[in-house]
Motif scaffolding. Structure first.
Motif, mmCIF file in Angstrom:
data_model
loop_
_atom_site.group_PDB
_atom_site.id
_atom_site.type_symbol
_atom_site.label_atom_id
_atom_site.label_comp_id
_atom_site.label_asym_id
_atom_site.label_seq_id
_atom_site.Cartn_x
_atom_site.Cartn_y
_atom_site.Cartn_z
ATOM 1 N N THR A 1 0.817 -1.219 0.000
ATOM 2 C CA THR A 1 0.000 0.000 0.000
ATOM 3 C C THR A 1 0.846 1.263 0.000
ATOM 4 O O THR A 1 0.317 2.356 0.177
ATOM 5 C CB THR A 1 -0.934 0.024 1.223
ATOM 6 N N GLN A 2 2.165 1.138 -0.199
ATOM 7 C CA GLN A 2 3.013 2.328 -0.212
ATOM 8 C C GLN A 2 2.576 3.271 -1.316
ATOM 9 O O GLN A 2 2.432 2.882 -2.475
ATOM 10 C CB GLN A 2 4.485 1.956 -0.386
ATOM 11 N N ASP A 3 2.358 4.526 -0.947
ATOM 12 C CA ASP A 3 1.887 5.569 -1.852
ATOM 13 C C ASP A 3 2.930 6.685 -1.844
ATOM 14 O O ASP A 3 3.200 7.289 -0.806
ATOM 15 C CB ASP A 3 0.527 6.089 -1.369
ATOM 16 N N ASP A 4 3.481 6.960 -2.997
ATOM 17 C CA ASP A 4 4.579 7.930 -3.089
ATOM 18 C C ASP A 4 4.196 9.339 -2.649
ATOM 19 O O ASP A 4 5.084 10.156 -2.373
ATOM 20 C CB ASP A 4 5.078 8.003 -4.528
ATOM 21 N N MET A 5 2.919 9.651 -2.604
ATOM 22 C CA MET A 5 2.476 11.004 -2.261
ATOM 23 C C MET A 5 1.800 11.062 -0.892
ATOM 24 O O MET A 5 1.242 12.090 -0.513
ATOM 25 C CB MET A 5 1.512 11.515 -3.334
ATOM 26 N N PHE A 6 1.878 9.979 -0.139
ATOM 27 C CA PHE A 6 1.151 9.875 1.122
ATOM 28 C C PHE A 6 2.076 10.191 2.297
ATOM 29 O O PHE A 6 3.229 9.748 2.343
ATOM 30 C CB PHE A 6 0.573 8.467 1.272
ATOM 31 N N ILE A 7 1.545 10.960 3.263
ATOM 32 C CA ILE A 7 2.288 11.370 4.456
ATOM 33 C C ILE A 7 1.585 10.809 5.681
ATOM 34 O O ILE A 7 0.353 10.862 5.782
ATOM 35 C CB ILE A 7 2.379 12.909 4.568
ATOM 36 N N ARG A 8 2.376 10.289 6.600
ATOM 37 C CA ARG A 8 1.825 9.800 7.867
ATOM 38 C C ARG A 8 2.718 10.298 9.004
ATOM 39 O O ARG A 8 3.949 10.230 8.908
ATOM 40 C CB ARG A 8 1.755 8.275 7.874
ATOM 41 N N PHE A 9 2.105 10.795 10.083
ATOM 42 C CA PHE A 9 2.890 11.282 11.211
ATOM 43 C C PHE A 9 2.376 10.691 12.518
ATOM 44 O O PHE A 9 1.195 10.359 12.658
ATOM 45 C CB PHE A 9 2.900 12.815 11.275
#
Length: 735
Positions: A384-392
């Protein structure tokens, strides 16, 4: 008559030497300070003489001071993670798996190869690092406990899924072990390749374009760069073994950086070969070179028949208080606690609860969230890795990432671009770049935690490490120019832009580009590979102290550093240099990935490496200057001055008076003579001239229509800062 010659600060390579009158046109190992050029400071190797060359290519560098006041440098190469402190390198690389074996070894008399056999599939690839210990015994061999215990090896080949080979420093002189002996094998997490090969992206099925279970063997016979097949003729290549290589359809192998297709298998021969496929280049390969089944390698969004794309092994490094936070590019993230009493004897461990595949990572301050970029939409599911996705993470908690009503964890997806390239901390926000745009990520507290704003378009980041921040301004290199953001987006005027971009390898080297800050001299530097090079071999620098919009100050040179860290922690800048052609390293047997040297910069006048002192040669060359003949009509009192031609007259220089603000040792001055712009510059008859600190004047016999000045040093223990030269010039006719 004597006349002063002055030049604008900075290098201008956008003009011809004749067109750049009054300017400098080329330099190496030179900077401008207060408007005048000087030789840069020297550098010295860090680490003891017996512990100096690191394994692999340096791809991450971070400095911090822990709560106990101890200074650390965390260094990540494409093979091993190190902590440096007190002049010593410590191996803190995380361990992926540990396997205890019995009846493990096979050797052959006269060969340095040791085959280690596992009872089940080991999941280890060629060039992975393994640490051996708990050795029991081996019979029929001259190798013993001291050859294996607490030794790291680079895996040479993987003949089958249950065997691997390592290469010893010497040959077996015994009769040969046959599956005897026991050992414990600790497998290091894989980081990636030392270089980036053609393009940018990763495989849909396996990160980095690599198949983690790819079978390897070796060439049985050399393969020339002009030879079609082994031995110089034919349509086949002979391998040591073809076991587990695909046998039907069109398949592919990787030898070095060349990919070769084949259509059949006959015994140990691959038949129907085609050299240099999928965008690779034909090269010579020696007998015993590693051969990898690359049939399952795929490019971004393409089937296996598409281009082969390999991103380099890289790290994102930061610290969360006393903990070093270390992310392997497109893989997992680890922590290492420097405050433990036995910290240097411990290893980094995976961060519980964190994403397991991310492109980049930053610790935000002062709010202290651990932020992942280009990461998983479902934690723990790399698919599910998304190049434009941010998680904090939750604030002050690097183990909690699921948003709830009572924490500040969260997610965000950016819209402009196809992948997040990098991120750094700024004075009041995080700067986040995609391949096309710049965003700010500013802490605003609950309920949103962070506010995201797009502040730039068509200004994407060239590579993960191509950006720095200083004094509230971000500087970066894109694939089409240099930029600055300090509240508004600016394109930096650059007088060496064509010199850089006409000869930079961005197609297969954008992730090689790295930026460095030297705030002692107000410099932002970018290190990059030139066309035809897969490793960093050039630099370009911008002086933000002396620059203005109208007169930007740039320099260029051959200083090659893969990573650079400023002087804030250790008092002087530190940097990594990668030598791809030398495989000697202090800690890994069988290293084939080159070596990295760790330097302290701005120290002394020379390079000090391995106890040897080498001169740092520095030079700067001006554009051409000429003489304009002045005549007077009507006498001195009423005469009218006129000027006849710009460079129309030949100029004669009888002497010059050198002037240095400071000088250590000798300096060499060359007058470069040219009659026409397309002429090859020639040195004056008596030159080059050696100038000491006691030299008052130099007599010359120089005659030309245009003359350029070159200042340089050629030996060790020499340094200089240029003043204002005077030349005794007069017109000498038109022919």
């Amino acid at each position: 008559m004597l006349q002063k010659i002055g030049f604008q600060p900075g290098i201008n390579k956008q003009l011809t030497p004749t067109g750049a009158e009054g300017q400098w046109t080329d330099c190496d190992n030179v900077r401008f300070r207060y408007g005048t050029p000087e030789k840069i400071g020297g550098w010295s190797q860090l680490g003891g003489l017996n512990q100096n060359e690191l394994t692999g290519a340096g791809r991450g560098l971070h400095h911090f001071v822990n709560s106990l006041g101890r200074r650390y440098a965390i260094i990540g190469t494409n093979r091993i993670l190190y902590a440096y402190s007190g002049g010593v390198f410590y191996d803190i690389h995380p361990i992926k798996s540990t396997t205890t074996l019995t009846n493990a070894f096979t050797t052959t008399n006269g060969s340095p190869t040791v085959t280690i056999t596992f009872s089940t599939g080991h999941g280890i690839n060629p060039q992975d690092i393994i640490l051996l210990d708990n050795f029991s015994t081996i019979t029929g061999s001259n190798f013993g406990a001291s050859d294996f215990n607490d030794k790291k090896f680079m895996v040479t080949s993987v003949p089958t899924t249950t065997t691997l080979t390592i290469t010893m420093p010497s040959n077996e002189t015994g009769s040969g072990a046959t599956t005897s002996g026991g050992i414990r094998v600790q497998h290091y997490y894989t980081v990636g390749s030392a270089v980036q090969q053609k393009g940018f992206g990763w495989g849909l099925g396996s990160w980095g374009g690599e198949d983690g279970s790819a079978v390897t063997t070796t060439l049985n016979g050399a393969l020339g760069d002009n030879a079609f097949g082994t031995g110089g003729s034919g349509t086949s290549i002979t391998l040591t073994s073809t076991t587990n290589f695909p046998t039907t359809g069109t398949n592919f192998i990787l030898v070095g950086t060349e990919e070769i297709s084949y259509t059949g298998v006959s015994g140990n021969d691959l038949t129907g070969i085609t050299r240099a496929v999928r965008g690779t280049t034909r090269a010579a390969h020696s007998d015993g070179a590693t051969v990898t089944n690359s049939s399952d390698y795929v490019a971004w969004g393409e089937a296996a028949s598409g281009d082969l794309v390999l991103e380099p092994g890289m790290w994102s490094l930061d610290n969360f208080g006393d903990k070093a936070i270390c992310l392997i590019h497109d893989s997992a993230c680890f922590e290492w606690d420097s405050s433990l009493s036995n910290a240097t004897d411990t290893r980094a461990t995976i961060i519980s609860g964190a994403p397991t595949a991310s492109r980049h990572m930053v610790v935000s301050t002062p709010d202290r969230h651990l932020v992942f970029y280009g990461t998983e939409t479902t934690i723990g599911d790399t698919a599910t890795q998304d190049d434009m996705f941010i998680r904090f993470s939750d604030q002050e908690d690097i183990n909690t990432y699921t948003p709830t009503a009572t924490n500040t964890a969260g997610t965000q997806r950016l819209a402009d671009g196809s992948q997040i390239r990098g991120a750094i901390r700024g004075r009041d926000a995080l700067y986040v770049w995609t391949d096309t745009a710049l965003f700010t990520q500013r802490f605003v507290g609950q309920p949103f935690t962070f506010a995201f704003s797009q502040v730039g378009t068509n200004c994407g980041l060239a590579g993960q490490n191509a950006c720095v921040e200083v004094d509230g301004a971000a500087y970066w290199m894109s694939e089409n120019g240099f930029f600055r953001y300090a509240g508004k987006l600016e394109s930096l005027p650059c007088l060496v832009e064509d010199h850089v971009y006409d000869n930079i390898n961005l197609e297969s080297g954008n992730q090689m580009v790295s930026a460095g800050l030297n705030n002692l001299f107000g410099e932002v530097m970018w290190f990059y590979p030139t066309s035809g090079s897969s490793v960093v071999n050039r630099m370009v620098a911008y002086n933000y102290f002396d620059s203005s919009r109208e007169r930007p100050v740039w320099t260029n040179g051959t200083l090659a550093r893969t990573m650079w860290e400023d002087s804030a922690v250790f008092g002087s800048p530190h940097a990594l240099e990668y030598d791809a052609d030398t495989d000697t390293s202090f800690d890994v047997v069988g290293n084939t990935e080159g070596r990295t040297t760790y330097y302290e910069h701005e120290t002394g006048t020379d390079q000090v490496k391995g106890g040897a002192v080498t001169a740092i040669t520095a030079n700067i060359a001006s554009g051409d200057f000429d003489i304009t003949q002045q005549t007077t009509r009507g006498g001195q009192s009423t005469g009218v001055a006129t000027f006849r031609g710009d460079g129309e007259f030949i100029m004669k220089i009888r002497r010059f008076i050198p002037d240095f603000i400071s000088q250590t040792g000798n300096t060499q001055i060359t007058l470069q003579l040219r009659d026409f712009p397309n002429d090859t510059a020639a040195s004056s008859a008596l030159g080059p001239f050696t100038i000491s600190s006691s030299t008052k004047k130099v007599d010359t016999r120089a005659r030309a229509r245009a003359i350029a000045l070159k200042v340089e040093n050629t030996s060790s223990a020499q340094s200089w800062k240029l003043g204002t030269f005077r030349l005794d010039t007069q017109p000498d006719g038109r022919r």
